[in-house]
Write a protein that holds these residues in place. Structure first.
Motif, PDB file in Angstrom:
ATOM      1  N   LEU A  21      22.205  84.061  51.466  1.00 55.32           N
ATOM      2  CA  LEU A  21      22.710  83.181  52.627  1.00 55.32           C
ATOM      3  C   LEU A  21      23.211  84.004  53.612  1.00 55.32           C
ATOM      4  CD1 LEU A  21      24.599  80.628  50.138  1.00 55.32           C
ATOM      5  CD2 LEU A  21      22.067  80.322  51.251  1.00 55.32           C
ATOM      6  N   LEU A  22      23.500  85.183  53.336  1.00 52.71           N
ATOM      7  CA  LEU A  22      24.246  86.070  54.451  1.00 52.71           C
ATOM      8  C   LEU A  22      23.192  86.429  55.693  1.00 52.71           C
ATOM      9  CD1 LEU A  22      26.870  87.273  55.671  1.00 52.71           C
ATOM     10  CD2 LEU A  22      26.487  89.035  54.146  1.00 52.71           C
ATOM     11  N   PRO A  23      22.026  87.132  55.110  1.00 51.02           N
ATOM     12  CA  PRO A  23      21.028  87.754  56.435  1.00 51.02           C
ATOM     13  C   PRO A  23      20.792  86.713  57.675  1.00 51.02           C
ATOM     14  CG  PRO A  23      20.352  88.533  54.351  1.00 51.02           C
ATOM     15  CD  PRO A  23      21.688  87.779  53.938  1.00 51.02           C
ATOM     16  N   PRO A  24      20.621  85.362  57.124  1.00 49.66           N
ATOM     17  CA  PRO A  24      20.039  84.402  58.039  1.00 49.66           C
ATOM     18  C   PRO A  24      21.174  84.148  59.278  1.00 49.66           C
ATOM     19  CG  PRO A  24      19.311  83.626  56.183  1.00 49.66           C
ATOM     20  CD  PRO A  24      20.187  85.077  55.767  1.00 49.66           C
ATOM     21  N   GLY A 207      40.485  71.009  30.607  1.00 49.01           N
ATOM     22  CA  GLY A 207      40.520  70.869  31.986  1.00 49.01           C
ATOM     23  C   GLY A 207      41.847  71.208  32.762  1.00 49.01           C
ATOM     24  N   THR A 208      42.566  71.794  31.931  1.00 47.85           N
ATOM     25  CA  THR A 208      43.890  72.034  32.679  1.00 47.85           C
ATOM     26  C   THR A 208      43.909  73.368  33.631  1.00 47.85           C
ATOM     27  OG1 THR A 208      44.933  72.892  30.725  1.00 47.85           O
ATOM     28  CG2 THR A 208      45.315  70.437  31.099  1.00 47.85           C
ATOM     29  N   PRO A 209      43.079  74.379  33.216  1.00 48.21           N
ATOM     30  CA  PRO A 209      43.441  75.567  33.980  1.00 48.21           C
ATOM     31  C   PRO A 209      42.932  75.373  35.379  1.00 48.21           C
ATOM     32  CG  PRO A 209      42.235  76.077  32.079  1.00 48.21           C
ATOM     33  CD  PRO A 209      42.305  74.544  32.070  1.00 48.21           C
ATOM     34  N   TRP A 210      43.539  76.286  36.277  1.00 45.87           N
ATOM     35  CA  TRP A 210      43.405  76.159  37.739  1.00 45.87           C
ATOM     36  C   TRP A 210      42.402  77.115  38.185  1.00 45.87           C
ATOM     37  CZ3 TRP A 210      45.569  72.653  41.018  1.00 45.87           C
ATOM     38  CH2 TRP A 210      46.877  72.087  40.744  1.00 45.87           C
ATOM     39  N   ARG A 211      41.715  76.827  39.148  1.00 44.51           N
ATOM     40  CA  ARG A 211      40.419  77.567  39.667  1.00 44.51           C
ATOM     41  C   ARG A 211      40.453  77.324  41.089  1.00 44.51           C
ATOM     42  NH1 ARG A 211      40.310  78.985  35.292  1.00 44.51           N
ATOM     43  NH2 ARG A 211      38.637  79.646  33.780  1.00 44.51           N
ATOM     44  N   PRO A 212      40.681  78.295  42.208  1.00 41.93           N
ATOM     45  CA  PRO A 212      40.288  78.402  43.545  1.00 41.93           C
ATOM     46  C   PRO A 212      38.904  78.228  43.472  1.00 41.93           C
ATOM     47  CG  PRO A 212      40.906  80.610  42.909  1.00 41.93           C
ATOM     48  CD  PRO A 212      40.860  79.957  41.581  1.00 41.93           C
ATOM     49  N   LEU A 213      38.356  77.467  44.650  1.00 41.95           N
ATOM     50  CA  LEU A 213      36.955  77.225  45.151  1.00 41.95           C
ATOM     51  C   LEU A 213      36.675  77.470  46.580  1.00 41.95           C
ATOM     52  CD1 LEU A 213      36.002  73.817  42.798  1.00 41.95           C
ATOM     53  CD2 LEU A 213      36.029  76.291  42.216  1.00 41.95           C
ATOM     54  N   VAL A 214      35.632  78.080  46.692  1.00 39.46           N
ATOM     55  CA  VAL A 214      34.963  78.206  48.055  1.00 39.46           C
ATOM     56  C   VAL A 214      33.426  78.219  47.996  1.00 39.46           C
ATOM     57  CG1 VAL A 214      34.833  80.712  47.916  1.00 39.46           C
ATOM     58  CG2 VAL A 214      35.344  79.680  50.052  1.00 39.46           C
ATOM     59  N   HIS A 215      32.935  77.429  49.109  1.00 42.67           N
ATOM     60  CA  HIS A 215      31.456  77.361  49.125  1.00 42.67           C
ATOM     61  C   HIS A 215      30.748  78.597  49.630  1.00 42.67           C
ATOM     62  CE1 HIS A 215      27.358  75.932  50.486  1.00 42.67           C
ATOM     63  NE2 HIS A 215      27.833  74.640  49.959  1.00 42.67           N
ATOM     64  N   ALA A 216      29.698  78.655  48.749  1.00 42.73           N
ATOM     65  CA  ALA A 216      29.004  80.119  49.353  1.00 42.73           C
ATOM     66  C   ALA A 216      28.674  80.447  50.784  1.00 42.73           C
ATOM     67  CB  ALA A 216      27.637  80.060  48.361  1.00 42.73           C
ATOM     68  N   SER A 217      28.501  79.348  51.333  1.00 39.77           N
ATOM     69  CA  SER A 217      28.474  79.521  53.018  1.00 39.77           C
ATOM     70  C   SER A 217      29.676  79.748  53.564  1.00 39.77           C
ATOM     71  CB  SER A 217      27.785  77.973  53.589  1.00 39.77           C
ATOM     72  OG  SER A 217      26.253  78.030  53.086  1.00 39.77           O
ATOM     73  N   ASP A 218      30.567  79.365  52.915  1.00 39.60           N
ATOM     74  CA  ASP A 218      32.140  79.637  53.485  1.00 39.60           C
ATOM     75  C   ASP A 218      32.400  81.191  53.466  1.00 39.60           C
ATOM     76  OD1 ASP A 218      32.654  77.318  55.009  1.00 39.60           O
ATOM     77  OD2 ASP A 218      33.510  76.422  53.280  1.00 39.60           O
ATOM     78  N   ILE A 219      31.980  81.642  52.362  1.00 36.37           N
ATOM     79  CA  ILE A 219      32.019  83.219  51.976  1.00 36.37           C
ATOM     80  C   ILE A 219      31.458  83.929  53.183  1.00 36.37           C
ATOM     81  CG2 ILE A 219      31.641  84.995  50.464  1.00 36.37           C
ATOM     82  CD1 ILE A 219      32.089  83.073  48.061  1.00 36.37           C
ATOM     83  N   CYS A 220      30.125  83.583  53.152  1.00 33.64           N
ATOM     84  CA  CYS A 220      29.256  84.131  54.258  1.00 33.64           C
ATOM     85  C   CYS A 220      29.793  84.221  55.656  1.00 33.64           C
ATOM     86  CB  CYS A 220      27.771  83.624  54.376  1.00 33.64           C
ATOM     87  SG  CYS A 220      26.838  83.842  52.704  1.00 33.64           S
ATOM     88  N   ARG A 221      30.358  82.997  56.007  1.00 34.09           N
ATOM     89  CA  ARG A 221      30.921  83.176  57.245  1.00 34.09           C
ATOM     90  C   ARG A 221      32.295  83.779  57.384  1.00 34.09           C
ATOM     91  NH1 ARG A 221      33.196  78.450  57.494  1.00 34.09           N
ATOM     92  NH2 ARG A 221      33.260  78.595  59.868  1.00 34.09           N
ATOM     93  N   ALA A 222      33.093  83.994  56.343  1.00 33.74           N
ATOM     94  CA  ALA A 222      34.158  84.707  56.105  1.00 33.74           C
ATOM     95  C   ALA A 222      33.915  86.277  56.469  1.00 33.74           C
ATOM     96  CB  ALA A 222      34.904  84.673  55.015  1.00 33.74           C
TER      97      ALA A 222
END
Length: 350
Positions: A21-24, A207-222
């Motif tokens: 997703l990053l090169p484009p 289902g009680t554990p916490w997880r932070p989530l981020v979209h793959a496209s947002d990772i590329c933008r970061a």
């Protein structure tokens, strides 16, 4: 981000879930991406992205040479054995690739005069957090080979930062979202695949554990925002990557997915063996890169996945196939003799 200079960017892992997703995006910003990928996951993609593939060096990162870095201004390094189950399959090889291989890349980049180095780390380094919310200064408690390697690379590459070599370490939250090189072995994508193909999300854990989530496209933008930021802002910095409100309990994620995939039945089990749980602060990211904002949330991501599944006619056979699960694909290559015991190709695919 005005006045950004054109960069020649070497992207390792360019045929991976996030890597493709990053090169484009780099090209769209006027940069020149060059891919590096050994081809472990070169199976048929989930869909055609409609964007050109960058010039790509088909090579294992452990065998990259100085000439591969000539004329390169920046490296984005994400080519590692990805995720905890795969790391546990062969811990020694995981250390060889993820730790030593990553240091090999950093050394070659520095010797070649590459100025920027972005390392794709992970919030998994926090492990079982004792603090209510962890930030970049919190103690690290990595629970797996994969996470231990991330901490070692961060430490060792930071040690060689200087006036001419500027690394930044992005500790990404757990990724989700559509990609041609899809992965169904990560939580939201897995739940969405179950909802679409079986109509049932049967959780073994409570289902009680916490997880932070981020979209793959947002990772590329970061990544792009990091490369384009003034050097003094990001030099040798660690940044957690995600939105301020991006911490969810696994049960909440399942409820969002079940709601988007209408008619899906959700059941919750008893506490499972995986007790990794951590809530992450993303305040530093906003301070260091004030121009960056995440554009996605889990509901939008689940809706995106539903559209993609409908468009490609995703079947349960496809969903459960080795094509989209890292561990199964590597086990297939090993059992078929295509990879040797050190995870090198015996004969590179044509």
């Amino acid at each position: 981000m005005s006045g950004v200079e054109h960069m020649r960017v070497l992207v390792t892992g360019s045929e991976g879930y996030i890597g493709c997703l990053l090169p484009p995006l780099l090209a769209e910003r006027g940069h020149e991406p060059i891919g590096v990928d050994t081809g472990f996951y070169g199976t048929e993609p989930l869909y055609d992205p409609g964007t050109p593939k960058p010039p790509t060096i088909q090579e294992d990162i452990r065998r990259l040479r100085p000439e591969h870095f000539e004329g390169v201004n920046a490296v984005v390094h994400m080519a590692e054995l990805s995720n905890d189950p795969l790391g546990q399959l062969a811990p020694e090889i995981t250390y060889d690739i993820n730790h030593q291989g990553s240091l090999h890349i950093a050394r070659l980049a520095k010797e070649a005069g590459v100025e920027r180095f972005v390392y794709m780390s992970s919030c998994s380094v926090y492990g079982v957090a004792e603090e209510e919310v962890v930030d970049e200064e919190s103690p690290l408690r990595p629970q797996t080979t994969y996470a231990v390697c991330k901490t070692r690379v961060e430490h060792d590459v930071a040690e060689v930062a200087d006036d001419s070599f500027s690394p930044t370490f992005l500790r990404n939250a757990t990724a989700y979202g559509a990609s041609p090189r899809m992965r169904f072995d990560i939580v939201l994508n897995n739940l969405a695949g179950l909802a679409w193909t079986t109509g049932v999300i049967a959780m073994e854990s409570d289902g009680t554990p916490w997880r932070p989530l981020v979209h793959a496209s947002d990772i590329c933008r970061a990544v792009v925002a990091t490369l384009e930021a003034p050097r003094d802002r990001v030099h040798n910095q660690i940044l957690n990557v995600g939105a301020p409100e991006a911490n969810y309990q696994v049960r909440e994620i399942a409820e969002v997915v079940a709601d988007v995939f209408e008619g899906c039945r959700l059941s919750v089990g008893s506490r499972g063996a995986d007790m990794r749980s951590y809530r992450v602060s993303f305040d530093k990211l906003r301070e260091v890169l004030p121009e960056f904002r995440c554009e996605w949330d889990p509901r939008k991501g689940a809706e995106e996945l539903r559209r993609v599944f409908e468009a490609v006619g995703l079947t349960e056979e496809d969903f459960r196939s080795r094509r989209f699960t890292r561990l199964r694909q590597i086990e297939h290559l090993l059992s078929g003799g295509e990879l040797d015991a050190d995870f090198f190709w015996r004969e590179r695919p044509g």
